[in-house]
Motif scaffolding. Structure first.
Motif, PDB file in Angstrom:
ATOM      1  N   LEU A  20       9.835  -0.167  20.647  1.00  0.00           N
ATOM      2  CA  LEU A  20       9.379   1.086  20.048  1.00  0.00           C
ATOM      3  C   LEU A  20      10.358   1.586  18.990  1.00  0.00           C
ATOM      4  N   HIS A  21      11.556   1.046  18.995  1.00  0.00           N
ATOM      5  CA  HIS A  21      12.565   1.395  17.994  1.00  0.00           C
ATOM      6  C   HIS A  21      13.205   0.096  17.521  1.00  0.00           C
ATOM      7  N   GLY A  22      13.726   0.123  16.343  1.00  0.00           N
ATOM      8  CA  GLY A  22      14.368  -1.073  15.829  1.00  0.00           C
ATOM      9  C   GLY A  22      13.948  -1.351  14.402  1.00  0.00           C
ATOM     10  N   PRO A  23      14.489  -2.409  13.809  1.00  0.00           N
ATOM     11  CA  PRO A  23      14.233  -2.686  12.396  1.00  0.00           C
ATOM     12  C   PRO A  23      12.772  -3.028  12.090  1.00  0.00           C
ATOM     13  N   ALA A  24      12.099  -3.758  12.969  1.00  0.00           N
ATOM     14  CA  ALA A  24      10.695  -4.113  12.694  1.00  0.00           C
ATOM     15  C   ALA A  24       9.816  -2.877  12.713  1.00  0.00           C
ATOM     16  N   ARG A  25      10.041  -1.982  13.658  1.00  0.00           N
ATOM     17  CA  ARG A  25       9.257  -0.746  13.744  1.00  0.00           C
ATOM     18  C   ARG A  25       9.557   0.145  12.539  1.00  0.00           C
ATOM     19  N   ARG A  26      10.841   0.228  12.174  1.00  0.00           N
ATOM     20  CA  ARG A  26      11.233   1.043  11.022  1.00  0.00           C
ATOM     21  C   ARG A  26      10.611   0.499   9.737  1.00  0.00           C
ATOM     22  N   LEU A  27      10.583  -0.823   9.594  1.00  0.00           N
ATOM     23  CA  LEU A  27       9.961  -1.446   8.432  1.00  0.00           C
ATOM     24  C   LEU A  27       8.456  -1.154   8.403  1.00  0.00           C
ATOM     25  N   GLY A  28       7.807  -1.157   9.562  1.00  0.00           N
ATOM     26  CA  GLY A  28       6.392  -0.812   9.633  1.00  0.00           C
ATOM     27  C   GLY A  28       6.122   0.616   9.199  1.00  0.00           C
ATOM     28  N   LEU A  29       6.977   1.544   9.598  1.00  0.00           N
ATOM     29  CA  LEU A  29       6.822   2.947   9.193  1.00  0.00           C
ATOM     30  C   LEU A  29       7.089   3.129   7.702  1.00  0.00           C
ATOM     31  N   ILE A  30       8.088   2.408   7.178  1.00  0.00           N
ATOM     32  CA  ILE A  30       8.368   2.482   5.741  1.00  0.00           C
ATOM     33  C   ILE A  30       7.189   1.909   4.960  1.00  0.00           C
ATOM     34  N   TRP A  31       6.636   0.796   5.428  1.00  0.00           N
ATOM     35  CA  TRP A  31       5.479   0.186   4.769  1.00  0.00           C
ATOM     36  C   TRP A  31       4.299   1.154   4.770  1.00  0.00           C
ATOM     37  N   LEU A  32       4.082   1.832   5.878  1.00  0.00           N
ATOM     38  CA  LEU A  32       2.986   2.789   5.969  1.00  0.00           C
ATOM     39  C   LEU A  32       3.139   3.884   4.918  1.00  0.00           C
ATOM     40  N   GLY A  33       4.330   4.462   4.820  1.00  0.00           N
ATOM     41  CA  GLY A  33       4.537   5.574   3.894  1.00  0.00           C
ATOM     42  C   GLY A  33       4.649   5.162   2.437  1.00  0.00           C
ATOM     43  N   ALA A  34       5.221   3.999   2.172  1.00  0.00           N
ATOM     44  CA  ALA A  34       5.472   3.605   0.785  1.00  0.00           C
ATOM     45  C   ALA A  34       4.352   2.772   0.177  1.00  0.00           C
ATOM     46  N   VAL A  35       3.589   2.052   1.004  1.00  0.00           N
ATOM     47  CA  VAL A  35       2.574   1.146   0.460  1.00  0.00           C
ATOM     48  C   VAL A  35       1.172   1.482   0.966  1.00  0.00           C
ATOM     49  N   ALA A  36       0.998   1.512   2.281  1.00  0.00           N
ATOM     50  CA  ALA A  36      -0.350   1.614   2.853  1.00  0.00           C
ATOM     51  C   ALA A  36      -1.036   2.940   2.522  1.00  0.00           C
ATOM     52  N   VAL A  37      -0.374   4.051   2.762  1.00  0.00           N
ATOM     53  CA  VAL A  37      -1.019   5.355   2.516  1.00  0.00           C
ATOM     54  C   VAL A  37      -1.248   5.596   1.021  1.00  0.00           C
ATOM     55  N   PRO A  38      -0.274   5.341   0.128  1.00  0.00           N
ATOM     56  CA  PRO A  38      -0.580   5.514  -1.300  1.00  0.00           C
ATOM     57  C   PRO A  38      -1.728   4.620  -1.780  1.00  0.00           C
ATOM     58  N   ALA A  39      -1.756   3.376  -1.332  1.00  0.00           N
ATOM     59  CA  ALA A  39      -2.860   2.493  -1.728  1.00  0.00           C
ATOM     60  C   ALA A  39      -4.183   2.992  -1.167  1.00  0.00           C
ATOM     61  N   LEU A  40      -4.149   3.505   0.043  1.00  0.00           N
ATOM     62  CA  LEU A  40      -5.356   4.056   0.656  1.00  0.00           C
ATOM     63  C   LEU A  40      -5.862   5.265  -0.124  1.00  0.00           C
ATOM     64  N   VAL A  41      -4.965   6.140  -0.545  1.00  0.00           N
ATOM     65  CA  VAL A  41      -5.360   7.321  -1.312  1.00  0.00           C
ATOM     66  C   VAL A  41      -5.998   6.908  -2.635  1.00  0.00           C
ATOM     67  N   VAL A  42      -5.391   5.960  -3.338  1.00  0.00           N
ATOM     68  CA  VAL A  42      -5.946   5.497  -4.617  1.00  0.00           C
ATOM     69  C   VAL A  42      -7.312   4.850  -4.398  1.00  0.00           C
ATOM     70  N   ALA A  43      -7.427   4.002  -3.372  1.00  0.00           N
ATOM     71  CA  ALA A  43      -8.694   3.314  -3.127  1.00  0.00           C
ATOM     72  C   ALA A  43      -9.797   4.280  -2.721  1.00  0.00           C
ATOM     73  N   ARG A  44      -9.468   5.252  -1.863  1.00  0.00           N
ATOM     74  CA  ARG A  44     -10.496   6.210  -1.436  1.00  0.00           C
ATOM     75  C   ARG A  44     -10.866   7.177  -2.556  1.00  0.00           C
ATOM     76  N   PHE A  45      -9.911   7.509  -3.431  1.00  0.00           N
ATOM     77  CA  PHE A  45     -10.250   8.345  -4.580  1.00  0.00           C
ATOM     78  C   PHE A  45     -11.163   7.576  -5.542  1.00  0.00           C
ATOM     79  N   ALA A  46     -10.843   6.308  -5.773  1.00  0.00           N
ATOM     80  CA  ALA A  46     -11.700   5.488  -6.636  1.00  0.00           C
ATOM     81  C   ALA A  46     -13.088   5.341  -6.015  1.00  0.00           C
ATOM     82  N   GLU A  47     -13.143   5.157  -4.718  1.00  0.00           N
ATOM     83  CA  GLU A  47     -14.434   5.071  -4.040  1.00  0.00           C
ATOM     84  C   GLU A  47     -15.223   6.366  -4.216  1.00  0.00           C
ATOM     85  N   TRP A  48     -14.551   7.495  -4.075  1.00  0.00           N
ATOM     86  CA  TRP A  48     -15.201   8.793  -4.222  1.00  0.00           C
ATOM     87  C   TRP A  48     -15.733   8.973  -5.650  1.00  0.00           C
TER      88      TRP A  48
END
Length: 160
Positions: A88-116
């Protein structure tokens, strides 16, 4: 006259409970409810065939036209508690959280805005006309010439 209420009928109506849902109901927002071929089950594949089948399930995209995509809250729960790593803690989990905030959510916002925007022809026409009208403003021309074009050129050079 008493009426027997079955569990099935009781589960259909939560309006009689002062707190909303009955306490016996299971919360479906937890990380345990994030079902996929990767997150279900604690058993690890032991044979090469099982590994290849699990990897194939991981690489197979969902049916985008029939399945609903997860909300950002579910993505956050998966990043915090999903079974992609045992800790639940450690480098792999931290990397997953960083990926979520830096890549996944911004890409999701752009894709859903384009879809809209592309969802309705009138909305798309208004967006195109707005972008075209803004392109005549000097700050926008400078932004395109000095930021967007070099950024696009660098991305194309890097990825292609």
């Amino acid at each position: 006259m008493s009426v027997d209420v079955t569990q099935r009928e009781a589960a259909l109506c939560n309006a009689d409970f002062p707190g909303g849902a009955a306490e016996r109901e299971i919360d479906s927002t937890g990380a345990e409810s994030l079902h996929s071929a990767i997150t279900d089950g604690d058993d690890r594949p032991t044979t090469t065939g099982e590994w290849l089948a699990r990897f194939g399930d991981y690489c197979t995209p969902p049916a985008l036209l029939t399945e609903r995509r997860p909300a950002v809250e579910q993505m956050r729960l998966y990043a915090r508690r999903g079974r992609y790593t045992e800790q639940l803690h450690g480098p792999a989990r931290r990397l997953g959280l960083i990926w979520l905030g830096a890549v996944a959510v911004p890409a999701l916002v752009v894709a859903r805005f384009a879809e809209w925007v592309l969802e309705r022809p009138a909305r798309c026409a208004v967006a195109v006309l707005t972008v075209k009208a803004l392109s005549f403003l000097p700050p926008v021309v400078w932004l395109v010439d000095h930021v967007i074009s070099p950024g696009a050129d660098a991305a194309l050079w890097l990825f292609l």
